[in-house]
Design a protein around this motif. Structure first.
Motif, PDB file in Angstrom:
ATOM      1  N   PRO A  74       0.854  -1.190   0.000  1.00  0.00           N
ATOM      2  CA  PRO A  74       0.000   0.000   0.000  1.00  0.00           C
ATOM      3  C   PRO A  74       0.893   1.244   0.000  1.00  0.00           C
ATOM      4  O   PRO A  74       1.880   1.299   0.744  1.00  0.00           O
ATOM      5  CB  PRO A  74      -0.783  -0.105   1.321  1.00  0.00           C
ATOM      6  CG  PRO A  74      -0.618  -1.510   1.785  1.00  0.00           C
ATOM      7  CD  PRO A  74       0.669  -2.021   1.203  1.00  0.00           C
ATOM      8  N   PRO A  75       0.591   2.234  -0.833  1.00  0.00           N
ATOM      9  CA  PRO A  75       1.446   3.423  -0.896  1.00  0.00           C
ATOM     10  C   PRO A  75       1.529   4.145   0.447  1.00  0.00           C
ATOM     11  O   PRO A  75       0.564   4.151   1.212  1.00  0.00           O
ATOM     12  CB  PRO A  75       0.736   4.302  -1.924  1.00  0.00           C
ATOM     13  CG  PRO A  75      -0.167   3.417  -2.666  1.00  0.00           C
ATOM     14  CD  PRO A  75      -0.532   2.290  -1.762  1.00  0.00           C
ATOM     15  N   ARG A  76       2.694   4.723   0.675  1.00  0.00           N
ATOM     16  CA  ARG A  76       2.887   5.556   1.870  1.00  0.00           C
ATOM     17  C   ARG A  76       2.875   7.006   1.385  1.00  0.00           C
ATOM     18  O   ARG A  76       3.730   7.403   0.595  1.00  0.00           O
ATOM     19  CB  ARG A  76       4.209   5.193   2.546  1.00  0.00           C
ATOM     20  CG  ARG A  76       4.228   3.702   2.979  1.00  0.00           C
ATOM     21  CD  ARG A  76       5.612   3.195   3.210  1.00  0.00           C
ATOM     22  NE  ARG A  76       6.459   3.444   2.057  1.00  0.00           N
ATOM     23  CZ  ARG A  76       7.783   3.370   2.081  1.00  0.00           C
ATOM     24  NH1 ARG A  76       8.404   3.050   3.188  1.00  0.00           N
ATOM     25  NH2 ARG A  76       8.484   3.615   0.998  1.00  0.00           N
ATOM     26  N   VAL A  77       1.885   7.747   1.846  1.00  0.00           N
ATOM     27  CA  VAL A  77       1.636   9.093   1.303  1.00  0.00           C
ATOM     28  C   VAL A  77       1.947  10.146   2.370  1.00  0.00           C
ATOM     29  O   VAL A  77       1.399  10.100   3.472  1.00  0.00           O
ATOM     30  CB  VAL A  77       0.161   9.223   0.844  1.00  0.00           C
ATOM     31  CG1 VAL A  77      -0.094  10.604   0.234  1.00  0.00           C
ATOM     32  CG2 VAL A  77      -0.187   8.127  -0.158  1.00  0.00           C
ATOM     33  N   GLY A  78       2.823  11.080   2.030  1.00  0.00           N
ATOM     34  CA  GLY A  78       3.186  12.158   2.955  1.00  0.00           C
ATOM     35  C   GLY A  78       2.313  13.375   2.713  1.00  0.00           C
ATOM     36  O   GLY A  78       2.127  13.798   1.566  1.00  0.00           O
ATOM     37  N   VAL A  79       1.747  13.918   3.792  1.00  0.00           N
ATOM     38  CA  VAL A  79       0.875  15.099   3.679  1.00  0.00           C
ATOM     39  C   VAL A  79       1.237  16.112   4.765  1.00  0.00           C
ATOM     40  O   VAL A  79       1.989  15.805   5.683  1.00  0.00           O
ATOM     41  CB  VAL A  79      -0.624  14.713   3.825  1.00  0.00           C
ATOM     42  CG1 VAL A  79      -1.051  13.710   2.778  1.00  0.00           C
ATOM     43  CG2 VAL A  79      -0.913  14.191   5.233  1.00  0.00           C
ATOM     44  N   SER A  80       0.625  17.281   4.649  1.00  0.00           N
ATOM     45  CA  SER A  80       0.839  18.327   5.647  1.00  0.00           C
ATOM     46  C   SER A  80      -0.158  18.180   6.790  1.00  0.00           C
ATOM     47  O   SER A  80      -1.303  17.783   6.574  1.00  0.00           O
ATOM     48  CB  SER A  80       0.635  19.681   4.972  1.00  0.00           C
ATOM     49  OG  SER A  80       0.576  20.697   5.933  1.00  0.00           O
ATOM     50  N   ALA A  81       0.284  18.561   8.005  1.00  0.00           N
ATOM     51  CA  ALA A  81      -0.629  18.509   9.160  1.00  0.00           C
ATOM     52  C   ALA A  81      -1.712  19.573   9.045  1.00  0.00           C
ATOM     53  O   ALA A  81      -2.771  19.449   9.654  1.00  0.00           O
ATOM     54  CB  ALA A  81       0.154  18.703  10.456  1.00  0.00           C
ATOM     55  N   VAL A  82      -1.421  20.626   8.275  1.00  0.00           N
ATOM     56  CA  VAL A  82      -2.427  21.690   8.141  1.00  0.00           C
ATOM     57  C   VAL A  82      -2.893  21.745   6.687  1.00  0.00           C
ATOM     58  O   VAL A  82      -2.201  22.283   5.815  1.00  0.00           O
ATOM     59  CB  VAL A  82      -1.875  23.059   8.595  1.00  0.00           C
ATOM     60  CG1 VAL A  82      -2.955  24.129   8.473  1.00  0.00           C
ATOM     61  CG2 VAL A  82      -1.378  22.985  10.030  1.00  0.00           C
ATOM     62  N   THR A  83      -4.017  21.137   6.454  1.00  0.00           N
ATOM     63  CA  THR A  83      -4.594  21.134   5.106  1.00  0.00           C
ATOM     64  C   THR A  83      -6.082  20.860   5.251  1.00  0.00           C
ATOM     65  O   THR A  83      -6.600  20.784   6.373  1.00  0.00           O
ATOM     66  CB  THR A  83      -3.900  20.095   4.202  1.00  0.00           C
ATOM     67  OG1 THR A  83      -4.519  20.116   2.905  1.00  0.00           O
ATOM     68  CG2 THR A  83      -3.971  18.678   4.741  1.00  0.00           C
ATOM     69  N   TRP A  84      -6.761  20.720   4.139  1.00  0.00           N
ATOM     70  CA  TRP A  84      -8.192  20.411   4.179  1.00  0.00           C
ATOM     71  C   TRP A  84      -8.372  18.903   4.323  1.00  0.00           C
ATOM     72  O   TRP A  84      -7.529  18.133   3.863  1.00  0.00           O
ATOM     73  CB  TRP A  84      -8.857  20.936   2.908  1.00  0.00           C
ATOM     74  CG  TRP A  84     -10.356  20.887   2.926  1.00  0.00           C
ATOM     75  CD1 TRP A  84     -11.162  20.159   2.103  1.00  0.00           C
ATOM     76  CD2 TRP A  84     -11.223  21.616   3.795  1.00  0.00           C
ATOM     77  NE1 TRP A  84     -12.475  20.387   2.414  1.00  0.00           N
ATOM     78  CE2 TRP A  84     -12.547  21.280   3.463  1.00  0.00           C
ATOM     79  CE3 TRP A  84     -11.003  22.513   4.859  1.00  0.00           C
ATOM     80  CZ2 TRP A  84     -13.652  21.797   4.122  1.00  0.00           C
ATOM     81  CZ3 TRP A  84     -12.111  23.035   5.515  1.00  0.00           C
ATOM     82  CH2 TRP A  84     -13.409  22.677   5.147  1.00  0.00           C
ATOM     83  N   SER A  85      -9.487  18.485   4.944  1.00  0.00           N
ATOM     84  CA  SER A  85      -9.694  17.056   5.217  1.00  0.00           C
ATOM     85  C   SER A  85      -9.588  16.209   3.952  1.00  0.00           C
ATOM     86  O   SER A  85      -9.070  15.083   3.983  1.00  0.00           O
ATOM     87  CB  SER A  85     -11.062  16.843   5.854  1.00  0.00           C
ATOM     88  OG  SER A  85     -12.081  17.242   4.951  1.00  0.00           O
ATOM     89  N   THR A  86     -10.067  16.756   2.825  1.00  0.00           N
ATOM     90  CA  THR A  86     -10.119  15.928   1.619  1.00  0.00           C
ATOM     91  C   THR A  86      -8.791  15.870   0.875  1.00  0.00           C
ATOM     92  O   THR A  86      -8.728  15.297  -0.208  1.00  0.00           O
ATOM     93  CB  THR A  86     -11.251  16.375   0.673  1.00  0.00           C
ATOM     94  OG1 THR A  86     -11.048  17.736   0.316  1.00  0.00           O
ATOM     95  CG2 THR A  86     -12.604  16.204   1.325  1.00  0.00           C
ATOM     96  N   ASN A  87      -7.756  16.446   1.472  1.00  0.00           N
ATOM     97  CA  ASN A  87      -6.411  16.164   0.979  1.00  0.00           C
ATOM     98  C   ASN A  87      -5.969  14.784   1.492  1.00  0.00           C
ATOM     99  O   ASN A  87      -5.208  14.077   0.832  1.00  0.00           O
ATOM    100  CB  ASN A  87      -5.452  17.263   1.466  1.00  0.00           C
ATOM    101  CG  ASN A  87      -4.012  16.995   1.094  1.00  0.00           C
ATOM    102  OD1 ASN A  87      -3.295  16.340   1.859  1.00  0.00           O
ATOM    103  ND2 ASN A  87      -3.594  17.455  -0.073  1.00  0.00           N
TER     104      ASN A  87
END
Ligand SMILES: Cc1ncc(COP(=O)(O)O)c(C=O)c1O
Length: 383
Positions: A74-87
């Motif tokens: 399963p891909p490991r996806v890096g995101v920001s702690a401050v963003t919109w829920s649907t990111n």
């Protein structure tokens, strides 16, 4: 009242829309969507754009298609702690592992040091950055680490129409990018979203996903129908898809809005620049404004006393306000119990944004004078 947002769809747009509707046009996705996609691609500087029903489904489709390029786990996806829920929701719904980075006080985007370390350690497969509030979230260091490690870069530009990283507009720097055309954004099509890419295969897969997985959406329609001669080519389903289509009405409004977009961005930026010049030092002013396409004016005090002062001031001036996007997503209930965890144990900058972050609206309804008045009032001017 200084509102959070005002519709960019004006009376002239509504009149033109009404007149066009009286001609009895096709309303479901067709020529106008195609034309708006081409106009958007030319404005942004990409090869292909695919219009969809919202920024959220743009994120879902982009993440789903990009994830198809990660094999074996399963891909490991890096995101920001401050963003919109649907990111973040698309990865959660698709069963990905989500790695959350703290944010930088300069960009309100992912922290460069954390991201570069994670990329060099091979910790993530896809980096999905958000250009929050129209600030450029990318740094040359992040872009070099992406390149060095062969990681897929995706950009959520739902609040960043026209933001630049150097000479390039954001949304052109990774494998794909997304935009929202919801009310209050730089451009509105009532509801709507766009996915942009320079990768023709990606564009093809996105068009299939947008419309039921039907072969007739694909540029490879001829070869697909030849290879599946036992199925009626008009109803040949070649990949799992849903229905993320926009309507011609949305595209009609999009094309009209695009004409005034650069002017609206300039006004937003003038408001933000003046606010940051004039605001007192006890609110964050360290943002990297270069390349911005301001979405809103952040008023983030350095401490509790300052936050109380911000609330008192905007209350007194009758200005509408809200938290900075969704605060720290790690503190939202929807991520609890899912495979969503911070890269480092804590996210102190995102926590500060969560606890002290307030923004007020920016847009064509805000003037440089209004931005200056707010800045001066925060600084103690009671006249
Ligand atoms: C950063 C970000 N991503 C995604 C979205 C979702 O866009 P939409 O409201 O069009 O679904 C938004 C909405 O404002 C957003 O701010």
């Amino acid at each position: 009242m200084w509102q959070l947002a005002r519709d960019t769809i004006g009376q002239d747009d509504l009149d033109a829309l009404a007149e066009w509707l009286r001609t009895g046009p096709r309303l479901t996705q067709g020529e106008l969507v195609r034309r708006f996609e081409q106009e958007w691609s030319a404005w942004l500087g990409v090869e292909e754009s695919i219009m969809v029903g919202s920024g959220s489904v743009a994120n879902f489709a982009l993440v789903a298609v990009a994830a198809g390029r990660i094999r074996g786990r399963p891909p490991r996806v890096g995101v920001s702690a401050v963003t919109w829920s649907t990111n973040v929701s698309p990865s959660m719904l698709l069963g990905h592992e989500v790695v959350v980075f703290d944010v930088s006080p300069e960009t309100l985007g992912v922290d460069e040091e954390q991201v570069v370390a994670a990329l060099d350690e091979g910790r993530i497969d896809i980096l999905f950055v958000t250009h929050l509030l129209g600030l450029d979230a990318l740094t040359d260091g992040i872009l070099q680490a992406v390149e060095r490690n062969g990681v897929i870069l995706l950009e959520d530009c739902c609040e960043a129409h026209g933001t630049r990283h150097g000479a390039a507009k954001v949304g052109t720097l990774g494998l794909g990018s997304t935009f929202s055309f919801y009310f209050g954004h730089h451009l509105s099509t009532i509801e709507g979203g766009m996915i942009s890419t320079n990768d023709p295969e990606m564009a093809d897969e996105l068009r299939l996903m947008r419309a039921h997985g039907l072969a007739r959406e694909s540029s490879r329609f001829d070869s697909l129908s030849k290879a599946n001669s036992g199925v009626d080519p008009r109803f040949l389903f070649v990949s799992p898809g849903l229905n993320f289509r926009p309507t011609e009405l949305n595209a009609f409004l999009g094309s009209r809005q695009l004409a005034g977009l650069d002017e609206r961005i300039a006004q937003r930026n003038a408001n933000m620049a003046r606010f940051m010049e004039e605001a007192p030092d006890w609110v964050w002013r360290e943002y990297r404004l270069e390349g911005m396409s301001s979405f809103a004016l952040p008023v983030i005090a350095r401490d509790q006393e300052g936050t109380a002062r911000v609330r008192e001031t905007i209350g007194r001036l009758g200005i509408e306000s809200r938290p900075v996007v969704a605060g720290n997503l790690l503190r939202q209930p929807f991520v609890q119990g899912h495979d969503v965890a911070p890269y480092r144990e804590t996210t102190p900058v995102a926590d500060h944004v969560h606890d002290h972050g307030i923004y007020v609206g920016n847009g064509h309804h805000v003037t440089v004078g209004m931005a200056e008045t707010l800045a001066h009032a925060l600084g103690g001017d009671t006249t």
